[in-house]
Design an enzyme around this catalytic site. Structure first.
Site, PDB file in Angstrom:
ATOM      1  N   HIS A  41     -33.832 140.400 -45.210  1.00  0.00           N
ATOM      2  CA  HIS A  41     -32.768 139.966 -44.312  1.00  0.00           C
ATOM      3  C   HIS A  41     -33.308 139.692 -42.914  1.00  0.00           C
ATOM      4  CE1 HIS A  41     -28.933 141.056 -41.951  1.00  0.00           C
ATOM      5  NE2 HIS A  41     -28.667 139.915 -42.583  1.00  0.00           N
ATOM      6  N   HIS A  83     -29.782 134.860 -35.026  1.00  0.00           N
ATOM      7  CA  HIS A  83     -28.558 135.326 -35.677  1.00  0.00           C
ATOM      8  C   HIS A  83     -27.326 135.229 -34.791  1.00  0.00           C
ATOM      9  CE1 HIS A  83     -25.526 138.378 -36.799  1.00  0.00           C
ATOM     10  NE2 HIS A  83     -25.777 137.944 -38.025  1.00  0.00           N
TER      11      HIS A  83
END
Length: 290
Positions: A41, A83
Site C-alpha cells: 500500500h 495520497h
C-alpha cells in the site's frame, strides 16, 4: 527492520497454528492452496515514506511484486503520485510555500511540487525524497519488474484525469498486452471514474474501492473486475456474494481488501476467501497468509 521483521515472524508463527485449521468451508473459500495476493500500500509504506520511489524499492526488497499508488493532477496538468489532496502531511510545502494554504495539490505546478521534501517527515534517512511524477514512478516499478495497482484519487477534483492517466500509461508502454494482462489494475473510489477508464480502455482490469450493497453488485459488475472494500466492512458471506458474479471481462469478480497491517487480521480476511490484501506491512501479511 530486521528486528521488526523477526518480531513479526514470531507473532505470525504463533498465529499460523490456529490459522491452518480453518473450518472446511473457509478453507475452500480461501482456495486451500492459494494465498491472497499481497499489495504494498503506497509502496511498503511501513518502512519508507509512502508513494515515494523509496517505498517502491522497499517493497521490492521484501520480495513484493505488487505496489499500490495514488495519482493526482497538478495545476499544470502533470500526474504526480501522492495520497492526500493537500501537501501538508507528507511534505514541507507549508515551510517552502508559506501563505499557500490549504496547500492543495491542484494549486501547485509540477515544478513546485518537485521542490518539496517528501521524506523527512518519515525519517531523517529519507530527507530529500521527492514526490514522483507518474512517469518516474512507472519507470521505477518497471525497473524492479513489479506490478501496479493504480488508484485515481479524487477524480471529481480533476476532470479528465482518466484520459491523462491512460495517456501516460500508454506512452510508457504500460498498455501493451503483457502489462494489461498481468501487471496493471486501475481502481478508484469514484464509480464514474472506473466507468470512464473501462469505456476508454475496455481491456484494462479495473477495481471499485468500496463496499456496495449486495443488491447493487450486478450493476458494478458491468464495468469493473474487482470490488475492493475496507476489511472492516466485510465477512465471508459478502466475499462469496461478490465472487459469485462475473465482472466486466467475464471472469468472477475479485475482492482485494484494505488496509490490513497485522497478522491476525490478515489470517482472518484470508479465511473469508479474499483474492488480495492491500497492506502497509506486506511482509507481515505475506507470512501470515502463506
Amino acid at each position: 527492520m530486521s528486528v521488526r521483521t523477526a518480531t513479526a515472524s514470531t507473532a505470525v508463527a504463533a498465529l499460523l497454528g490456529g490459522c491452518v485449521l480453518l473450518p472446511a468451508t473457509q478453507a475452500q473459500a480461501a482456495g486451500a492452496n492459494d494465498s491472497p495476493v499481497v499489495f504494498a500500500h503506497r509502496g511498503a509504506s511501513a518502512y519508507a515514506p509512502e508513494n515515494t520511489l523509496a517505498a517502491v524499492d522497499a517493497a521490492d526488497g521484501l520480495g513484493i511484486d505488487w505496489v499500490e499508488n495514488d495519482v493526482q493532477l497538478t495545476e499544470d496538468g502533470v500526474l504526480v503520485v501522492v495520497h492526500d489532496t493537500t501537501l501538508g502531511r507528507t511534505t514541507d510545502a507549508e515551510q517552502i510555500f508559506p501563505g499557500r494554504a490549504p496547500w492543495a495539490v491542484k494549486d501547485f505546478t509540477a515544478a513546485e511540487i518537485a521542490e518539496l521534501d517528501a521524506g523527512s517527515w518519515f525519517g531523517t534517512q529519507y530527507a530529500g525524497a521527492r514526490v514522483p511524477t507518474l512517469t518516474q514512478y512507472l519507470h521505477r516499478v518497471e525497473r524492479n519488474s513489479q506490478k501496479l495497482l493504480l488508484e485515481i484519487k479524487s477524480p471529481e477534483t480533476y476532470p479528465g484525469i482518466e484520459k491523462e492517466t491512460l495517456r501516460i500509461l500508454r506512452k510508457e508502454g504500460w498498455l501493451d498486452r503483457g502489462h494489461v494482462k498481468h501487471r496493471l489494475i486501475v481502481q478508484s473510489f469514484g464509480a464514474e471514474s472506473v466507468k470512464t477508464v473501462h469505456a476508454q480502455r475496455p481491456d484494462v482490469i479495473t477495481g471499485f474501492l468500496g463496499t456496495p450493497a449486495v443488491a447493487d453488485l450486478p450493476s458494478y459488475a458491468a464495468f469493473t473486475d474487482q470490488i475492493n472494500p475496507s476489511h472492516t466492512t466485510i465477512g465471508a458471506d459478502y466475499v462469496a456474494a461478490v465472487q459469485k458474479l462475473k465482472g466486466a471481462h467475464g471472469k468472477p469478480l475479485q475482492v482485494n481488501t484494505w488496509t490490513v497491517n497485522d497478522a491476525a487480521n490478515a489470517a482472518k480476511v484470508a479465511g473469508f476467501g479474499v483474492d488480495g490484501i492491500i497492506t502497509n506491512n506486506p511482509d507481515i501479511v505475506r507470512d501470515a497468509t502463506r
